[in-house]
Design a protein around this motif. Sequence first.
Motif, PDB file in Angstrom:
ATOM      1  N   LEU A  42       1.954   2.269   4.937  1.00  0.00           N
ATOM      2  CA  LEU A  42       3.117   1.570   4.286  1.00  0.00           C
ATOM      3  C   LEU A  42       2.261   0.526   3.232  1.00  0.00           C
ATOM      4  N   LEU A  43       2.336   0.896   1.911  1.00  0.00           N
ATOM      5  CA  LEU A  43       1.618   0.002   1.183  1.00  0.00           C
ATOM      6  C   LEU A  43       2.729  -0.772   0.116  1.00  0.00           C
ATOM      7  N   ASP A  44       2.588  -2.155   0.401  1.00  0.00           N
ATOM      8  CA  ASP A  44       3.738  -2.866  -0.417  1.00  0.00           C
ATOM      9  C   ASP A  44       3.023  -3.397  -1.721  1.00  0.00           C
ATOM     10  N   GLU A  45       3.522  -2.925  -2.884  1.00  0.00           N
ATOM     11  CA  GLU A  45       3.033  -3.134  -4.126  1.00  0.00           C
ATOM     12  C   GLU A  45       1.312  -2.894  -4.117  1.00  0.00           C
ATOM     13  N   PRO A  46       1.086  -1.872  -4.044  1.00  0.00           N
ATOM     14  CA  PRO A  46      -0.517  -1.732  -3.943  1.00  0.00           C
ATOM     15  C   PRO A  46      -1.191  -1.771  -5.390  1.00  0.00           C
ATOM     16  N   LEU A  47      -0.314  -1.750  -6.361  1.00  0.00           N
ATOM     17  CA  LEU A  47      -1.098  -1.783  -7.850  1.00  0.00           C
ATOM     18  C   LEU A  47      -1.058  -3.115  -8.291  1.00  0.00           C
ATOM     19  N   ASN A  48      -0.157  -4.200  -7.687  1.00  0.00           N
ATOM     20  CA  ASN A  48      -0.143  -5.416  -8.233  1.00  0.00           C
ATOM     21  C   ASN A  48      -1.455  -6.091  -8.497  1.00  0.00           C
ATOM     22  N   GLY A  49      -1.486  -6.760  -9.598  1.00  0.00           N
ATOM     23  CA  GLY A  49      -2.843  -7.745  -9.888  1.00  0.00           C
ATOM     24  C   GLY A  49      -3.891  -6.391 -10.184  1.00  0.00           C
ATOM     25  N   ILE A  50      -3.736  -5.087 -10.243  1.00  0.00           N
ATOM     26  CA  ILE A  50      -4.914  -4.228 -10.559  1.00  0.00           C
ATOM     27  C   ILE A  50      -4.782  -3.725 -12.179  1.00  0.00           C
ATOM     28  N   ASP A  51      -5.852  -4.012 -12.747  1.00  0.00           N
ATOM     29  CA  ASP A  51      -5.794  -3.532 -14.415  1.00  0.00           C
ATOM     30  C   ASP A  51      -5.655  -2.218 -14.481  1.00  0.00           C
ATOM     31  N   ILE A  52      -5.328  -1.857 -15.489  1.00  0.00           N
ATOM     32  CA  ILE A  52      -5.078  -0.279 -15.831  1.00  0.00           C
ATOM     33  C   ILE A  52      -6.139   0.575 -15.714  1.00  0.00           C
ATOM     34  N   ILE A  53      -7.452   0.384 -15.899  1.00  0.00           N
ATOM     35  CA  ILE A  53      -8.612   1.182 -15.526  1.00  0.00           C
ATOM     36  C   ILE A  53      -8.571   1.234 -13.872  1.00  0.00           C
ATOM     37  N   ALA A  54      -8.521   0.173 -13.082  1.00  0.00           N
ATOM     38  CA  ALA A  54      -8.939   0.176 -11.845  1.00  0.00           C
ATOM     39  C   ALA A  54      -7.407   0.923 -11.166  1.00  0.00           C
ATOM     40  N   MET A  59       0.061  -2.468   4.699  1.00  0.00           N
ATOM     41  CA  MET A  59      -0.513  -3.560   3.686  1.00  0.00           C
ATOM     42  C   MET A  59       0.562  -4.507   3.119  1.00  0.00           C
ATOM     43  N   SER A  60       0.609  -5.631   3.362  1.00  0.00           N
ATOM     44  CA  SER A  60       1.663  -6.726   2.789  1.00  0.00           C
ATOM     45  C   SER A  60       1.054  -7.142   1.487  1.00  0.00           C
ATOM     46  N   THR A  61       2.129  -7.708   0.647  1.00  0.00           N
ATOM     47  CA  THR A  61       1.664  -8.254  -0.469  1.00  0.00           C
ATOM     48  C   THR A  61       1.087  -9.625  -0.678  1.00  0.00           C
ATOM     49  N   GLU A  62       1.301 -10.504   0.603  1.00  0.00           N
ATOM     50  CA  GLU A  62       0.718 -11.672   0.717  1.00  0.00           C
ATOM     51  C   GLU A  62      -0.674 -11.528   1.160  1.00  0.00           C
ATOM     52  N   PRO A  63      -1.665 -12.422   0.871  1.00  0.00           N
ATOM     53  CA  PRO A  63      -3.003 -12.483   1.296  1.00  0.00           C
ATOM     54  C   PRO A  63      -2.895 -12.849   2.940  1.00  0.00           C
ATOM     55  N   MET A 109       4.742   3.766  -0.627  1.00  0.00           N
ATOM     56  CA  MET A 109       4.284   2.681  -1.588  1.00  0.00           C
ATOM     57  C   MET A 109       5.682   2.141  -2.237  1.00  0.00           C
ATOM     58  N   SER A 110       5.708   0.944  -2.198  1.00  0.00           N
ATOM     59  CA  SER A 110       6.785   0.241  -2.883  1.00  0.00           C
ATOM     60  C   SER A 110       6.188  -0.356  -4.299  1.00  0.00           C
ATOM     61  N   SER A 111       6.903  -0.309  -5.145  1.00  0.00           N
ATOM     62  CA  SER A 111       6.554  -0.557  -6.655  1.00  0.00           C
ATOM     63  C   SER A 111       7.719  -0.683  -7.640  1.00  0.00           C
ATOM     64  N   HIS A 112       7.462  -1.488  -8.502  1.00  0.00           N
ATOM     65  CA  HIS A 112       8.457  -1.523  -9.811  1.00  0.00           C
ATOM     66  C   HIS A 112       7.615  -0.590 -10.804  1.00  0.00           C
ATOM     67  N   LEU A 113       6.304  -0.427 -10.748  1.00  0.00           N
ATOM     68  CA  LEU A 113       5.455   0.233 -11.830  1.00  0.00           C
ATOM     69  C   LEU A 113       5.955   1.626 -11.683  1.00  0.00           C
ATOM     70  N   VAL A 114       6.993   2.179 -12.032  1.00  0.00           N
ATOM     71  CA  VAL A 114       7.112   3.520 -11.902  1.00  0.00           C
ATOM     72  C   VAL A 114       6.458   4.511 -12.770  1.00  0.00           C
ATOM     73  N   ASP A 115       6.238   4.335 -13.781  1.00  0.00           N
ATOM     74  CA  ASP A 115       5.448   5.271 -14.525  1.00  0.00           C
ATOM     75  C   ASP A 115       4.111   5.677 -14.137  1.00  0.00           C
ATOM     76  N   GLU A 116       3.377   4.498 -13.462  1.00  0.00           N
ATOM     77  CA  GLU A 116       2.433   4.934 -12.771  1.00  0.00           C
ATOM     78  C   GLU A 116       2.314   5.835 -11.397  1.00  0.00           C
ATOM     79  N   LEU A 117       3.531   5.761 -10.946  1.00  0.00           N
ATOM     80  CA  LEU A 117       3.687   6.589  -9.536  1.00  0.00           C
ATOM     81  C   LEU A 117       4.384   7.965  -9.698  1.00  0.00           C
ATOM     82  N   GLU A 118       5.091   8.116 -10.903  1.00  0.00           N
ATOM     83  CA  GLU A 118       5.882   9.262 -11.048  1.00  0.00           C
ATOM     84  C   GLU A 118       5.108  10.564 -11.009  1.00  0.00           C
ATOM     85  N   LYS A 119       3.886  10.613 -11.402  1.00  0.00           N
ATOM     86  CA  LYS A 119       2.959  11.603 -11.568  1.00  0.00           C
ATOM     87  C   LYS A 119       2.344  12.243 -10.102  1.00  0.00           C
TER      88      LYS A 119
END
Length: 239
Positions: free
Chosen positions: A158-170, A87-91, A190-200
């Motif tokens: 392979l999920l490239d930045e799967p949480l980008n553009g997703i609000d906190i609830i979603a 899954m790419s980051t691009e549309p 999963m690639s990400s810079h949202l580390v706090d969301e993935l650590e758990k």
Amino acid sequence: MVLSYQKGANKMLECKNLMKRYMNKTAVEDISLKIESGKIYALLGPNGSGKTTWMKMAAGLVKPSSGTILFYGEKIGKNSKKHIAYMSTEPFFYSFMNIADVGKYYQDFFEDFDPIKYDNLLNRMELSKKEKAKDLSSGMAAKLKIAVTLARRAQLFLLDEPLNGIDIIARDLIITTILEVVTEKNTVIMSSHLVDELEKIIHQAIFIKEGKVALSGEVEQIRKEHGKSIVDLYKQIYA
């Protein structure tokens, strides 16, 4: 050769001295990794660190400049692509498509695409098949990408930045959905810079810095050895 999971042989993906250069720029430099089945990996690092380039090589979309990358001992190619969902980051949907068309498009291209699973994921994501892909908000488009990718019966996701553009609830919904995909026979990276969301939720962390592996290993072991959380290590490595 049919590539499949074999009990006792859980080394799914292996890359040795992997490098990728674009003209005068080195995007990935001398990366060696072993990816096991049945686990969730986080590929961590800021934009431009080499995460996407590594993923595209693993997916067989980009050829390495040097080094090797193997899927169950076979070079990445036609056979491996049948078992790897990227899954790419691009549309990647045509503007004329509605959400139903996106599913048909995937079904035409991938033998392992499960239309029933796709319908279930759409319901979970609260997406209507009649909606045009081009009219979706960034958050809804991100949910669609997740749904159509996870609807495949792949061995490696392979999920490239799967949480980008997703609000906190979603995000909780997305993370729960991803967790349900993992079995002893498959793996999610999963690639990400949202580390706090993935650590758990992750089993393994791979920190990529300037195209190189800065740190990698089991999350619990990394915490124990360094006496810090993954979030704090991220701050230390990239500060």
